[in-house]
Write a protein that holds these residues in place. Structure first.
Motif, mmCIF file in Angstrom:
data_model
loop_
_atom_site.group_PDB
_atom_site.id
_atom_site.type_symbol
_atom_site.label_atom_id
_atom_site.label_comp_id
_atom_site.label_asym_id
_atom_site.label_seq_id
_atom_site.Cartn_x
_atom_site.Cartn_y
_atom_site.Cartn_z
ATOM 1 N N LEU A 111 0.860 -1.180 0.000
ATOM 2 C CA LEU A 111 0.000 0.000 0.000
ATOM 3 C C LEU A 111 0.899 1.233 0.000
ATOM 4 O O LEU A 111 1.637 1.476 0.952
ATOM 5 N N ALA A 112 0.869 1.998 -1.077
ATOM 6 C CA ALA A 112 1.779 3.137 -1.195
ATOM 7 C C ALA A 112 1.129 4.438 -0.737
ATOM 8 O O ALA A 112 1.797 5.330 -0.235
ATOM 9 N N VAL A 113 -0.176 4.556 -0.938
ATOM 10 C CA VAL A 113 -0.909 5.744 -0.491
ATOM 11 C C VAL A 113 -2.120 5.250 0.288
ATOM 12 O O VAL A 113 -2.842 4.372 -0.184
ATOM 13 N N LYS A 114 -2.280 5.762 1.529
ATOM 14 C CA LYS A 114 -3.279 5.181 2.429
ATOM 15 C C LYS A 114 -4.358 6.187 2.805
ATOM 16 O O LYS A 114 -4.071 7.220 3.403
ATOM 17 N N ASP A 115 -5.582 5.880 2.445
ATOM 18 C CA ASP A 115 -6.753 6.615 2.946
ATOM 19 C C ASP A 115 -6.617 8.125 2.868
ATOM 20 O O ASP A 115 -6.838 8.810 3.863
ATOM 21 N N VAL A 116 -6.272 8.630 1.723
ATOM 22 C CA VAL A 116 -6.101 10.081 1.623
ATOM 23 C C VAL A 116 -7.403 10.731 1.175
ATOM 24 O O VAL A 116 -8.004 10.308 0.182
ATOM 25 N N SER A 117 -7.838 11.719 1.935
ATOM 26 C CA SER A 117 -8.996 12.524 1.548
ATOM 27 C C SER A 117 -8.593 13.985 1.663
ATOM 28 O O SER A 117 -8.159 14.417 2.734
ATOM 29 N N VAL A 118 -8.736 14.733 0.582
ATOM 30 C CA VAL A 118 -8.261 16.118 0.598
ATOM 31 C C VAL A 118 -8.834 16.864 -0.601
ATOM 32 O O VAL A 118 -9.288 16.237 -1.565
ATOM 33 N N GLN A 119 -8.858 18.174 -0.513
ATOM 34 C CA GLN A 119 -9.299 18.985 -1.649
ATOM 35 C C GLN A 119 -8.207 19.971 -2.006
ATOM 36 O O GLN A 119 -7.593 20.568 -1.120
ATOM 37 N N PHE A 120 -7.974 20.146 -3.287
ATOM 38 C CA PHE A 120 -6.954 21.098 -3.706
ATOM 39 C C PHE A 120 -7.595 22.290 -4.409
ATOM 40 O O PHE A 120 -8.432 22.100 -5.294
ATOM 41 N N PRO A 121 -7.191 23.505 -4.025
ATOM 42 C CA PRO A 121 -7.837 24.695 -4.585
ATOM 43 C C PRO A 121 -7.349 25.047 -5.990
ATOM 44 O O PRO A 121 -6.238 24.711 -6.388
ATOM 45 N N GLU A 122 -8.209 25.738 -6.679
ATOM 46 C CA GLU A 122 -7.948 26.182 -8.040
ATOM 47 C C GLU A 122 -6.995 27.381 -8.052
ATOM 48 O O GLU A 122 -7.003 28.171 -7.105
ATOM 49 N N ARG A 123 -6.249 27.538 -9.128
ATOM 50 C CA ARG A 123 -5.360 28.687 -9.311
ATOM 51 C C ARG A 123 -4.521 28.996 -8.076
ATOM 52 O O ARG A 123 -4.542 30.113 -7.548
ATOM 53 N N ALA A 124 -3.836 27.985 -7.622
ATOM 54 C CA ALA A 124 -2.936 28.155 -6.487
ATOM 55 C C ALA A 124 -1.833 27.135 -6.657
ATOM 56 O O ALA A 124 -1.941 26.225 -7.483
ATOM 57 N N ILE A 125 -0.758 27.329 -5.894
ATOM 58 C CA ILE A 125 0.302 26.329 -5.913
ATOM 59 C C ILE A 125 0.197 25.513 -4.631
ATOM 60 O O ILE A 125 0.195 26.063 -3.533
ATOM 61 N N THR A 126 0.079 24.205 -4.810
ATOM 62 C CA THR A 126 0.059 23.316 -3.655
ATOM 63 C C THR A 126 1.323 22.471 -3.719
ATOM 64 O O THR A 126 1.635 21.896 -4.771
ATOM 65 N N ALA A 127 2.045 22.416 -2.588
ATOM 66 C CA ALA A 127 3.260 21.607 -2.561
ATOM 67 C C ALA A 127 2.985 20.322 -1.801
ATOM 68 O O ALA A 127 2.278 20.314 -0.797
ATOM 69 N N LEU A 128 3.534 19.219 -2.326
ATOM 70 C CA LEU A 128 3.471 17.946 -1.617
ATOM 71 C C LEU A 128 4.877 17.656 -1.110
ATOM 72 O O LEU A 128 5.807 17.556 -1.905
ATOM 73 N N ILE A 129 5.020 17.588 0.226
ATOM 74 C CA ILE A 129 6.354 17.333 0.770
ATOM 75 C C ILE A 129 6.323 16.066 1.625
ATOM 76 O O ILE A 129 5.256 15.552 1.954
ATOM 77 N N GLY A 130 7.525 15.602 1.966
ATOM 78 C CA GLY A 130 7.632 14.397 2.777
ATOM 79 C C GLY A 130 8.903 13.655 2.426
ATOM 80 O O GLY A 130 9.494 13.909 1.378
#
Lengths: 267, 295
Positions: A34-53
């Protein structure tokens, strides 16, 4: 490993947004892992979202869900929902070719095709069936300008893309994606192979582009997230641990693990 | 006990030695063939008909037959080989069916050419009733060459890094569009090199042709434009003795007094042509590669 209690994730709701992606209970498997577990999220329009880890936390796998690039990995499969406009991206009946025209992607290593600069930029358009030379010419000029590469390449459009420097190649790949006028741009550590000057240039371009499109960027570089991202999501071992406005997350992380990661205790 | 450093030196020496032996054998072989044959190569040798009884025959028709058969064979081989290679490299899933198909190709590639020749005789010459003919020969050589072409194409495509496929897919290209517009152009130098090298193998083949294209050639008239006339050089239904079959024939069943010289001259020509194929494969491949990189 079994755990009785699900670790608590802290997802701060973002006010007044038009979500471009709504992820619900997303799980991604590689074979039995299992590489990604139970992710629930919303990403906004016209913005920069960073994924870190840290490495292997599933952030790149997560990113590749949005344009179904995981389809190219035979043993990968996903459950849950990823709503984009009125579609579920994970629906096997979805036309991925059309999806990828709206959702562009930039990779870790610049990967121009061994063809001319011009041919690289028009690749997506030609595959979409655009044949008129005037349309293609115009798209080449506009996209190269958007990627701030026009001045350097206008006199050598017929030259091989491989004759460009690494930073120029990455900007060419950006132009190539922009030629399709995407609504979303996914970036998988786009500057990790570049020098600081080329990196700064790409970041500058992203800040300009976010006025017109949604940008989601996976980055190893926390300073980069702090510099350009409006929102940041922190992943750890496949889980989304914390998500919120970048400044808040960096200054006052709510989850202990985020605090540890940001302070460099692991990574 | 030997020290690691000495073992290293010893192994390096052995490896250099092996490479030298190989190069030595090649140079020796080429030297002998060319030295013995060169004196017999002349314009009249290349441009006159072979003779059946008297001395002084040439190899004009045999040389022509070899090239014509090669071209026909490549016309059949290249599309099938390319499509097969694309299938294995880009489309085939990793399962039992694929590995069965792959074993078939490998087995076919390793069949002795004389066996392929016997099969060609049974099928094309007898069952289809085409007799000893260029068509029978070309199709037999296709069977002989196609698996190699499939393997060459697959290897050429597999050598292209995955980020090229991903880059193209991310721009909304279908798999076939990616193959056609990104992978095949990128693989072109390797494909061309493989093609020319396999052409050399076809050009020199004799065993598969003895029973399929025959040991004789009608008296060809190069101004005969009627395709199916028996003396037309282009007639695919006529018998055709190729250069390498001719070498075999004059040495075994030939009764011409200068058989040894003719064989030596023909061998030298054969080797020169194949050498030319190999050199041009390297040069053209490198030229295209440089063109792509744009330096």
């Amino acid at each position: 490993m079994l755990t009785l209690e699900k670790p608590k994730a802290s997802v701060t709701p973002i006010k007044k947004i038009n979500p471009v992606f709504q992820v619900k209970d997303l799980n991604i498997y590689y074979g039995d892992t299992l590489a990604v577990k139970d992710v629930s999220v919303q990403f906004p329009e016209r913005a920069i979202t960073a994924l870190i880890g840290p490495s292997g936390c599933g952030k790149s796998t997560f990113l590749r869900t949005f344009n179904r690039m995981n389809d190219l990995i035979p043993e990968a499969r996903a459950t849950g929902e990823v709503i984009y406009q009125e579609w579920n991206i994970l629906d096997p009946r979805l036309d991925v070719v059309a999806l990828r025209k709206e959702i562009g992607m930039l990779f870790q290593k610049p990967n121009p095709f061994p063809k001319s600069i011009y041919e690289n930029v028009v690749h997506g358009l030609k595959c979409a069936g655009v044949k008129k030379k005037a349309v293609l010419d115009e798209a080449v000029e506009i996209s190269l300008k958007q990627a701030d590469l026009w001045d350097e390449t206008r006199d050598r459009l017929t030259k091989s893309a491989l004759s460009l420097s690494g930073g120029q190649q990455q900007r060419l790949c950006l132009a190539r994606a922009l030629a399709l006028k995407p609504k979303v741009l996914l970036l998988d550590e786009p500057t990790s192979a570049l020098d600081p000057i080329s990196t700064a240039k790409i970041e500058e371009l992203l800040l300009e582009l976010m006025k017109e499109m949604t940008i989601i960027i996976v980055t190893h570089n926390m300073q980069q997230a702090a510099r350009i991202a409006d929102y940041t999501a922190f992943f750890f071992q496949g889980r989304l641990e914390e998500y919120g406005a970048t400044a808040a997350l960096f200054e006052a992380p709510k989850v202990e693990r985020t605090k540890q990661y940001l302070s460099g205790q692991f990574g | 006990m030997l020290k690691a450093k000495h073992v290293d030196r010893l192994m390096t020496g052995l490896m250099i030695g092996s490479a030298m032996i190989m190069a030595g054998i090649l140079i020796f072989l080429l030297g002998i063939i060319l030295l013995r044959g060169a004196s017999h190569i002349s314009l009249s040798f290349l441009t006159s008909n072979s003779s059946s009884f008297q001395a002084g025959g040439g190899i004009k028709n045999q040389l022509w037959n070899s090239f014509y058969l090669l071209v026909l064979t490549m016309v059949f081989t290249v599309p099938i080989g390319l499509l097969g290679g694309i299938y294995f490299a880009e489309y085939a899933k990793d399962n039992k069916w694929t590995s069965f198909l792959r074993s078939c190709v490998e087995l076919l590639a390793s069949l002795p050419s004389i066996i392929v020749g016997m099969f060609g005789m049974l099928l094309f010459v007898n069952v289809f009733g085409w007799g000893f003919s260029i068509l029978s020969g070309a199709l037999t050589l296709t069977i002989f060459n196609m698996p190699v072409m499939i393997q060459v194409s697959e290897a050429a495509l597999r050598a292209i890094p995955n980020h090229q496929r991903h880059g193209s897919a991310a721009l909304g290209a279908t798999r076939w569009q990616t193959v056609k517009t990104v992978l095949l152009p990128a693989a072109f130098p390797a494909l061309l090199t493989g093609m020319i090298l396999s052409a050399g193998r076809v050009f020199g083949e004799s065993a598969a042709l003895i029973f399929t294209a025959g040991l004789t050639t009608p008296n060809l008239h190069f101004r005969q434009w009627h395709l199916f006339a028996m003396d037309s050089p282009f007639n695919p239904m006529r018998t055709a003795e190729t250069l390498s079959v001719h070498i075999w024939a004059v040495n075994t069943v030939g009764i011409i007094p200068d058989a040894a010289q003719v064989a030596a001259g023909a061998s030298a020509v054969l080797v020169l042509v194949i050498l030319l194929f190999n050199l041009s494969a390297r040069i053209i491949g490198r030229m295209i590669e440089r063109g792509i990189k744009g330096n």
